[in-house]
Scaffold this active site. Sequence first.
Site, PDB file in Angstrom:
ATOM      1  N   CYS A   2       8.606   3.969   6.131  1.00  0.00           N
ATOM      2  CA  CYS A   2       9.464   2.894   5.696  1.00  0.00           C
ATOM      3  C   CYS A   2      10.241   2.336   6.880  1.00  0.00           C
ATOM      4  O   CYS A   2      10.013   2.715   8.024  1.00  0.00           O
ATOM      5  CB  CYS A   2      10.440   3.407   4.631  1.00  0.00           C
ATOM      6  SG  CYS A   2       9.616   4.292   3.295  1.00  0.00           S
ATOM      7  N   ARG A  47      10.509  -0.087   1.643  1.00  0.00           N
ATOM      8  CA  ARG A  47       9.628   1.029   1.293  1.00  0.00           C
ATOM      9  C   ARG A  47       8.147   0.707   1.375  1.00  0.00           C
ATOM     10  O   ARG A  47       7.692  -0.321   0.871  1.00  0.00           O
ATOM     11  CB  ARG A  47       9.940   1.531  -0.127  1.00  0.00           C
ATOM     12  CG  ARG A  47       9.169   2.814  -0.449  1.00  0.00           C
ATOM     13  CD  ARG A  47       9.375   3.284  -1.866  1.00  0.00           C
ATOM     14  NE  ARG A  47       8.751   4.597  -2.048  1.00  0.00           N
ATOM     15  CZ  ARG A  47       8.386   5.111  -3.214  1.00  0.00           C
ATOM     16  NH1 ARG A  47       8.588   4.424  -4.323  1.00  0.00           N
ATOM     17  NH2 ARG A  47       7.826   6.305  -3.282  1.00  0.00           N
ATOM     18  N   VAL A 280     -12.204   0.321  17.178  1.00  0.00           N
ATOM     19  CA  VAL A 280     -12.346  -0.998  17.804  1.00  0.00           C
ATOM     20  C   VAL A 280     -12.984  -0.862  19.179  1.00  0.00           C
ATOM     21  O   VAL A 280     -12.915   0.183  19.822  1.00  0.00           O
ATOM     22  CB  VAL A 280     -10.994  -1.735  17.961  1.00  0.00           C
ATOM     23  CG1 VAL A 280     -10.411  -2.123  16.626  1.00  0.00           C
ATOM     24  CG2 VAL A 280     -10.013  -0.912  18.779  1.00  0.00           C
TER      25      VAL A 280
END
Length: 614
Positions: A2, A47, A280
């Site tokens: 969060c 959150r 990637v």
Amino acid sequence: MCGIAGFVGKQENKEEILGKMMDVIKHRGPDSEGKYTTEDVAFGFRRLSIIDLESGSQPMFNEDGEIALIFNGEIYNSPELRERFKEKGHIFANRSDSETLIHGYEEYGEKLVHELRGMFGFAIWDNRKKSLFMARDFFGIKPVYYAMINGNLVFGSEIKSILEFPGYKKEVNAEALEQYLSFQYSNLPETFFKGIYRLMPGHYLTYRNGELNVTQYFDPTLEPVSKDSQEEIVKKLTDVLEDSVEKHMLADVEVGAFLSSGVDSSYIAAKYSGKKTFTVGFFDKNNQYNETHYAEECAAFLGLENYSHTITEEEYWGEMPKIMYHMDEPLADPAAIALYFVAREAAKYVKVVTSGEGADEFFGGYTIYREPLALRWVEWLPLKFRKSVANLAEKLPEGMKGRSFLIRASKPVQERFIGNANIFTEAERKKILKVKTKAVSPKKLLAPEYKKMRRYDDTTKMQYIDLTNWLPGDILLKADKMSMAHSLELRVPFLDKEVFNVARTMRTNMKLKKRTTKFSFRRVAEPVLPEFTTNKKKLGFPVPIRVWLKEDMGYGKVKEAFQGETAKKYFDTSAIVQLLDDHKMGIRDNSRKIWTVYTFLVWHQVFFEGEGIA
């Protein structure tokens, strides 16, 4: 995972100010928000729902509502703590790990931090005592920043929250800039923004009656004196790593895994309970920087799904402003951009991923750690003779084979090693900087840390420097900021205090053998991974910056920035343009120096020139 933000003080318009502080970190928690304000304090929370999706919202309170918590992170031993606190009579209202912090504070006060196993940056307001308690985890996985502004203690998970507080005037910390030019990241307690500080790893902060105190509760010192055999070390590591990976699976949502071509992330992928992996690579003419096929082969071997994205040169340059915005401070590690893109890919499918950060610092994974072993062959020569040879070597062309070795052989470790990045020397940075600062030399800055490890071998000293500087300043900064830019929680099972308790006592010859780094850890990984992965040379995130800076697009973008007004304010522009031109013409590889200066200029453009990130 969060985002938290807030302040303590008698500030007016608390709700409005708190709202602005929370809005700029919405990416850290897009699922919901919560506020708690009194005449003394304002707590804000964004959150990202991971555990107890229905009732884990914050701010969270104890039974009588006198203790309030906002928390960013995960507590992996919360089930054990919950049972312990229940036996002591504490009543739990939900299943979240957050609530264990509240009851832990009631039980232990500030000593709570010693009971935790996890990653965290949290703030607790004790309304009875009118006091604030904030803490950051052992290794600095989660960030916490704070500042005193007009009599208010202001804090947040990201600097940009503090920038929203009325009365703060943005000013570049020139001392941070000078150190950054050597380290490639900001490693001072005071950030690039004058007056805004980072709560350092392994520290907590208390604030009461206008008095602020910061205390260190953990220091990742090494003591490589274990008498365990190789077999015993491998057994201990196997057990503690399997336990840590299992603990890091605590979630009510699907968990994925970053998967590079190396052994660290591959081991976690082999052991974790999820199915999706993410990778990637880069488009470049000779395909030297695209290792997605290694990850695909490893994923196939492990029976896992693999999702990959190949980054183009246009994407890389185009996303730079947005990346610097999310980073908060300049970070001249080209791999940060790669991490941004792999996090973006993962966020399409999952909310949580695991990653391999910390293994190199714990287990001796960097090739540079082998340097003291190589230098043993010349250390028997008189220092005076070695210095004479080094003086001659310095006159040789840069890049000539053996030149760097001869120069470094004449210096003690505290003079030649400041961490995995060493961009500009003290003399070089003063030469290109127009602004004058009181910045000390890197050697003087790191002297207290070298002193702590003075009893041990040079490799151990180097590891400790990286654990306290490079790891939180570069590796973990980009891990947090680039994942949270896409509302993705990133977990790092190697960076567990129980894993560290095993790693910290390992002798150097259990980590480095002949040409092999992370020797003991590789033995742990061998039974579960393909041979091409366990024995693969460490590359990190290979990024084609040195190639792209010679291409028209990269050269043009950097040249424009180097000749701009901001560059003229801070740098000798003729000197930095010369670095760029010499690189383009192949005279010497200046790519890391160029990138360090350019990254700062992009960051400055975003935060001080109002260019935006669209």
